[in-house]
Design a protein around this motif. Structure first.
Motif, mmCIF file in Angstrom:
data_model
loop_
_atom_site.group_PDB
_atom_site.id
_atom_site.type_symbol
_atom_site.label_atom_id
_atom_site.label_comp_id
_atom_site.label_asym_id
_atom_site.label_seq_id
_atom_site.Cartn_x
_atom_site.Cartn_y
_atom_site.Cartn_z
ATOM 1 N N VAL A 1 20.497 57.010 29.863
ATOM 2 C CA VAL A 1 20.171 56.370 28.592
ATOM 3 C C VAL A 1 20.028 54.869 28.817
ATOM 4 O O VAL A 1 20.868 54.245 29.468
ATOM 5 C CB VAL A 1 21.275 56.638 27.553
ATOM 6 N N GLY A 2 18.957 54.299 28.302
ATOM 7 C CA GLY A 2 18.684 52.876 28.493
ATOM 8 C C GLY A 2 17.679 52.598 29.584
ATOM 9 O O GLY A 2 17.200 51.461 29.712
ATOM 10 N N THR B 1 13.855 44.784 17.902
ATOM 11 C CA THR B 1 14.291 43.400 18.014
ATOM 12 C C THR B 1 15.666 43.195 17.404
ATOM 13 O O THR B 1 16.315 42.202 17.658
ATOM 14 C CB THR B 1 13.284 42.460 17.326
ATOM 15 N N LYS B 2 16.127 44.142 16.584
ATOM 16 C CA LYS B 2 17.454 44.037 15.996
ATOM 17 C C LYS B 2 18.538 44.576 16.911
ATOM 18 O O LYS B 2 19.718 44.434 16.621
ATOM 19 C CB LYS B 2 17.490 44.790 14.658
ATOM 20 N N GLY B 3 18.148 45.248 17.980
ATOM 21 C CA GLY B 3 19.133 45.730 18.929
ATOM 22 C C GLY B 3 19.271 47.235 18.932
ATOM 23 O O GLY B 3 18.659 47.951 18.133
ATOM 24 N N TRP B 4 20.104 47.700 19.871
ATOM 25 C CA TRP B 4 20.308 49.128 20.056
ATOM 26 C C TRP B 4 21.792 49.409 20.289
ATOM 27 O O TRP B 4 22.515 48.577 20.834
ATOM 28 C CB TRP B 4 19.531 49.635 21.283
ATOM 29 N N MET C 1 20.827 56.922 22.016
ATOM 30 C CA MET C 1 20.559 55.533 21.668
ATOM 31 C C MET C 1 20.026 55.452 20.235
ATOM 32 O O MET C 1 19.153 56.212 19.844
ATOM 33 C CB MET C 1 19.544 54.942 22.653
ATOM 34 N N TYR C 2 20.596 54.527 19.455
ATOM 35 C CA TYR C 2 20.181 54.332 18.071
ATOM 36 C C TYR C 2 19.665 52.907 17.891
ATOM 37 O O TYR C 2 20.238 51.962 18.430
ATOM 38 C CB TYR C 2 21.351 54.546 17.111
ATOM 39 N N GLU D 1 25.895 59.732 7.993
ATOM 40 C CA GLU D 1 26.439 60.478 9.120
ATOM 41 C C GLU D 1 25.421 60.545 10.250
ATOM 42 O O GLU D 1 24.488 61.339 10.221
ATOM 43 C CB GLU D 1 26.847 61.896 8.701
ATOM 44 N N MET D 2 25.631 59.698 11.240
ATOM 45 C CA MET D 2 24.770 59.694 12.420
ATOM 46 C C MET D 2 25.245 60.722 13.432
ATOM 47 O O MET D 2 24.481 61.289 14.186
ATOM 48 C CB MET D 2 24.773 58.310 13.078
ATOM 49 N N THR D 3 26.563 60.944 13.467
ATOM 50 C CA THR D 3 27.149 61.890 14.416
ATOM 51 C C THR D 3 28.440 62.435 13.830
ATOM 52 O O THR D 3 29.087 61.779 13.007
ATOM 53 C CB THR D 3 27.414 61.207 15.778
ATOM 54 N N ARG D 4 28.805 63.629 14.225
ATOM 55 C CA ARG D 4 29.957 64.312 13.655
ATOM 56 C C ARG D 4 31.267 63.689 14.136
ATOM 57 O O ARG D 4 31.397 63.286 15.279
ATOM 58 C CB ARG D 4 29.898 65.794 14.061
#
Length: 299
Positions: free
Chosen positions: A28-29, A217-220, A198-199, A175-178
């Protein structure tokens, strides 16, 4: 893709014969080259966070690549995050030149004694030069933490049960993740995140809206599964002290340039330890990493 769209891809078979010893040749990344549905190449990484793999057929596992900082979530209790785990993680960040932030979570459920312990740990790590914050993820507002994350790629990590998923849900207002419960029997977390993801942070995040449109541009934020132990890799015995800021600063005054700070005469680190200028917990973590340098040893 460059236009912000997602494409499902698989790894070309020739990745398996390139001598890559990690469990995940693509992390990831990573920035990759794609041909249709195939990943054909991985660009050179500016950095990464790596740990020893528990898969004995491989040597390492890359948690994330090309990151600007690590946010390590720590809890004083429910579950306990050991100082050895914290120090091992920080040493790896130092080795791969990744800035680290310590986020002490679950302050709302701590006793007075535990609050005192929290403040002592914050004082210790801030005196070494690490930024620390304390939060209650379950009551946290996005504005409490977003300023530390915006315009950066941040790896979110920590033991299972420390509240990574709760914090992520609070940041995005949905809720992005449980999330999971803490085991009553062992007071340890149980895995809810099973793979890294990655969000994108964007202007909508603060208002609790869906994470779109994508605005990198706001980040991850890279969310990772909870980890129990942190086995080091690629550390040379004589270099371990370099990854402990406090120990390295004092070691310049040792009598011998190759001092391991264990039993050599004229060791400035040992003297500082006796005077209380270096925390015993930090020194014990240093010794545990020295032990990792023994061939075949895993912690």
């Amino acid at each position: 893709m460059d236009d912000g769209s997602d494409v499902e891809c698989r790894i070309k078979g020739n990745f398996r014969i390139r001598g890559i010893r990690s469990t995940n040749p693509v992390a990831v990344g990573d920035f990759v080259s794609v041909d249709g549905e195939w990943i054909t190449d991985v660009e050179e990484r500016k950095n990464y966070i790596i740990r020893r793999s528990t898969n004995l057929s491989k040597e390492s596992h890359i948690l994330a690549a090309n990151i600007d900082q690590v946010a390590l979530i720590v809890t004083i209790n429910h579950p306990v995050t050991s100082t050895t785990f914290i120090d091992r993680f920080l040493a790896t960040c130092e080795a791969y030149r990744v800035p680290a932030l310590l986020i002490f979570n679950k302050i709302d459920i701590l006793s007075e004694e535990e609050i005192t312990q929290l403040h002592e740990l914050r004082e210790l790590y801030e005196s070494i030069g690490y930024k620390t914050v304390e939060i209650s993820a379950i009551h946290c507002q996005p504005s409490d933490i977003l300023p530390l994350l915006e315009n950066k790629t941040t790896l979110l990590s920590g033991n299972s049960g420390v509240g990574k998923s709760t914090l992520l849900n609070a940041l995005f207002g949905r809720e992005m993740t449980r999330t999971g419960k803490i085991s009553d029997a062992h007071d340890k977390g149980m895995h809810t995140t099973t793979f890294s993801e990655m969000y994108a942070l964007n202007s909508e995040t603060k208002n609790g809206e869906a994470n779109k449109p994508i605005n990198p541009t706001k980040g991850w934020i890279i969310d990772t599964p909870g980890i129990k132990g942190f086995g080091s890799i690629d550390f040379e015995r004589e270099e371990v002290s370099h990854y402990f800021r406090d120990i390295f600063a004092v070691s310049r005054n040792c009598r011998f340039g190759n001092c391991t700070h264990t039993n050599e005469p004229g060791c400035a680190v040992q003297e500082a330890l006796v005077k209380g200028e270096i925390a015993i917990s930090r020194y014990e973590s240093y010794l545990s990493l020295l032990g990792d340098c023994e061939e075949g040893k895993y912690r």
